[in-house]
Design a protein around this motif. Structure first.
Motif, short mmCIF file in Angstrom:
data_model
loop_
_atom_site.label_atom_id
_atom_site.label_comp_id
_atom_site.label_asym_id
_atom_site.label_seq_id
_atom_site.Cartn_x
_atom_site.Cartn_y
_atom_site.Cartn_z
N TRP A 165 4.09 51.56 19.70
CA TRP A 165 3.65 52.90 19.33
C TRP A 165 4.82 53.71 18.76
O TRP A 165 5.97 53.53 19.17
CB TRP A 165 3.13 53.65 20.54
CG TRP A 165 1.99 53.06 21.28
CD1 TRP A 165 1.40 51.83 21.10
CD2 TRP A 165 1.29 53.67 22.36
NE1 TRP A 165 0.40 51.65 22.00
CE2 TRP A 165 0.31 52.76 22.79
CE3 TRP A 165 1.41 54.89 23.01
CZ2 TRP A 165 -0.56 53.04 23.84
CZ3 TRP A 165 0.55 55.19 24.05
CH2 TRP A 165 -0.43 54.27 24.47
N PRO A 166 4.54 54.63 17.86
CA PRO A 166 5.58 55.56 17.40
C PRO A 166 6.13 56.37 18.55
O PRO A 166 5.42 56.70 19.50
CB PRO A 166 4.85 56.44 16.38
CG PRO A 166 3.65 55.65 15.97
CD PRO A 166 3.26 54.85 17.17
N LEU A 182 -5.58 47.81 21.42
CA LEU A 182 -6.71 47.97 20.49
C LEU A 182 -7.02 49.44 20.24
O LEU A 182 -6.96 49.91 19.10
CB LEU A 182 -7.95 47.25 21.03
CG LEU A 182 -7.86 45.74 21.20
CD1 LEU A 182 -9.20 45.17 21.61
CD2 LEU A 182 -7.37 45.06 19.94
N LEU A 183 -7.38 50.17 21.30
CA LEU A 183 -7.80 51.55 21.08
C LEU A 183 -6.63 52.46 20.68
O LEU A 183 -6.75 53.25 19.74
CB LEU A 183 -8.48 52.12 22.33
CG LEU A 183 -8.94 53.57 22.13
CD1 LEU A 183 -10.06 53.65 21.10
CD2 LEU A 183 -9.36 54.21 23.44
N ALA A 184 -5.51 52.36 21.39
CA ALA A 184 -4.40 53.27 21.12
C ALA A 184 -3.92 53.20 19.66
O ALA A 184 -3.78 54.24 19.01
CB ALA A 184 -3.24 53.01 22.09
N PRO A 185 -3.67 52.00 19.09
CA PRO A 185 -3.27 51.97 17.68
C PRO A 185 -4.33 52.55 16.75
O PRO A 185 -4.00 53.14 15.72
CB PRO A 185 -3.05 50.48 17.42
CG PRO A 185 -2.77 49.89 18.75
CD PRO A 185 -3.62 50.67 19.70
N ILE A 214 -3.34 56.03 28.89
CA ILE A 214 -3.12 54.61 28.58
C ILE A 214 -1.65 54.26 28.78
O ILE A 214 -1.32 53.24 29.40
CB ILE A 214 -3.57 54.30 27.14
CG1 ILE A 214 -5.07 54.56 26.97
CG2 ILE A 214 -3.22 52.86 26.77
CD1 ILE A 214 -5.55 54.45 25.53
N ARG A 215 -0.79 55.12 28.26
CA ARG A 215 0.66 54.86 28.34
C ARG A 215 1.12 54.81 29.80
O ARG A 215 2.04 54.05 30.15
CB ARG A 215 1.39 55.97 27.57
CG ARG A 215 2.91 56.05 27.78
CD ARG A 215 3.61 54.80 27.29
NE ARG A 215 5.05 54.89 27.54
CZ ARG A 215 5.62 54.69 28.71
NH1 ARG A 215 4.89 54.38 29.76
NH2 ARG A 215 6.94 54.78 28.82
N ALA A 216 0.50 55.59 30.68
CA ALA A 216 0.90 55.64 32.09
C ALA A 216 0.25 54.55 32.93
O ALA A 216 0.54 54.44 34.13
CB ALA A 216 0.58 57.01 32.68
N GLY A 217 -0.65 53.75 32.34
CA GLY A 217 -1.33 52.71 33.09
C GLY A 217 -2.33 53.25 34.09
O GLY A 217 -2.61 52.63 35.12
#
Length: 382
Positions: free
Chosen positions: A58-59, A95-98, A116-119
């Motif tokens: 991710w950026p 899949l979803l995040a990008p 999502i990033r934090a799980g």
């Protein structure tokens, strides 16, 4: 950071953290084993997040590390080499995040990416339907706007880990009377609500990582449409494009692990003395090397706006290779593979066999894949 140093960092972190309560997760939770330790694997996602191992591609502006492709591949390879468990957050992260980063609104990015990033928030995919077969464009699930929200009516099937997820992204038909790729909308839908029922699909192995998901007037916010209403096909195809990202090399490493399991059993029970078995093992290794080189080629051309042939053949190639490996595993086990066993070595090879039988069916059957290759890569007429 150079690749060698980075690989050492990943390997060291995995050695330090895949221990204690997480030690039982080593090499667990992969395809065919998704029901293993679900709560603990969710906790593992948060452990990964604390180490900065979620969102590598991710950026930085979206909370990622923006690592070059070489280091992304290195992470996935070292993760599997260390016995890292199957990722409960895979669908959300890769899949979803990008897709949201590429096509979502700033509000959607702020709302969904941190979880999502934090799980902490887990996603499943609402594409397949009972009557659609391999034709994703044959969607019949409907959606419509009502009183400032979107309503959804219909059914999705083979929804992996829906029972462990908080959200589902749904492709639904928003234009009455539309057919095929037209009139579809891509929705982000919370699962914990009236109007959604999740039913497990029990398999012959006793496991039920798949589900049928029923929508009966379920709703989601007006701001939970990715892209414009009616633009769902474009969004859905963009998401599937991310499926062939750097994590494919992690899949390759998992295949290496499975092949090694076959070799270990063959040596242990004497099957390796059979020259035919040895030749089949050698052929499997050669095939896996071919898959790896094709995946590397595919990823090196990932910036191209036009799908290249190596991308189009990928699913057909790996699914057939893996199905053949499953058959080899059962042949190496011999009579021991015919009965349910508590022996871990036998159980794991049986899982490879049973799950790999579906590889050439889900996500587009062999026949669909060959049509895609013929039409898009070879420009043959329909």
């Amino acid at each position: 950071m150079n690749e060698k140093t980075f690989r050492a960092e990943v390997a060291g972190w995995m050695t330090e953290h895949l221990t204690g309560e997480f030690a039982c997760l080593r090499h667990r939770g992969g395809p065919g084993d998704e029901e293993a330790f679900p709560a603990l694997r969710k906790a593992w996602e948060q452990e990964l997040a604390s180490g900065g191992w979620i969102g590598l591609s991710w950026p930085e502006a979206h909370g990622g590390r923006e690592l070059p492709l070489s280091l992304q591949l290195a992470f996935h390879e070292e993760y599997v080499r260390a016995g890292g468990p199957g990722r409960t957050g895979h669908i959300g992260e890769t899949l979803l995040a990008p897709t949201l980063i590429a096509l979502g609104t700033p509000e959607q990015q702020r709302r969904f990416l941190p979880g999502i990033r934090a799980g902490r928030e887990f996603w499943c995919q609402g594409y397949s339907e009972p009557g659609a077969g391999s034709d994703l464009a044959a969607i019949t699930t409907r959606c419509w706007q009502e009183d400032g929200v979107w309503r959804i009516q219909g059914q999705k099937v083979w929804t992996s880990l829906a029972h462990e997820s908080e959200w589902i992204f749904v492709l639904a038909r928003s234009t009455p009377g539309s057919v095929g790729r037209e009139g579809l909308t891509f929705l982000l839908v919370p699962l914990a609500q009236d109007g959604i029922e999740i039913q497990p699909i029990r398999q012959m192995t006793g496991e039920a990582e798949f589900n049928a998901v029923f929508f009966d007037g379920a709703k989601t916010d007006a701001g939970c449409v990715v892209g414009a209403p009616g633009d769902g096909w474009r969004v859905a195809m963009a998401l599937l494009g991310f499926e062939r990202g750097a994590s494919t090399l992690g899949q390759q490493m998992h295949f290496i692990h499975e092949l090694q399991l076959v070799v270990d059993v063959a040596r242990g029970n004497g099957a390796a003395r059979d020259p035919v078995v040895r030749q089949r093992i050698a052929d499997a290794w050669i095939g896996l090397e071919g898959l790896r080189h094709n995946a590397t080629r595919m990823l090196s051309s990932a910036e191209s706006s036009r799908p290249r042939p190596e991308t189009l053949i990928y699913k057909y190639a790996w699914s057939n290779w893996h199905r053949d490996l499953g058959q080899l595993a059962m042949d190496v086990l011999g009579a021991a593979g015919d009965l349910r066993s508590d022996d871990d070595a036998v159980r794991r090879l049986q899982q490879v066999f049973f799950f790999s039988r579906a590889d050439t069916i889900y996500a587009g059957t062999n026949e669909i894949q060959l049509n895609i290759i013929a039409e898009r890569a070879l420009a043959m007429p329909r």
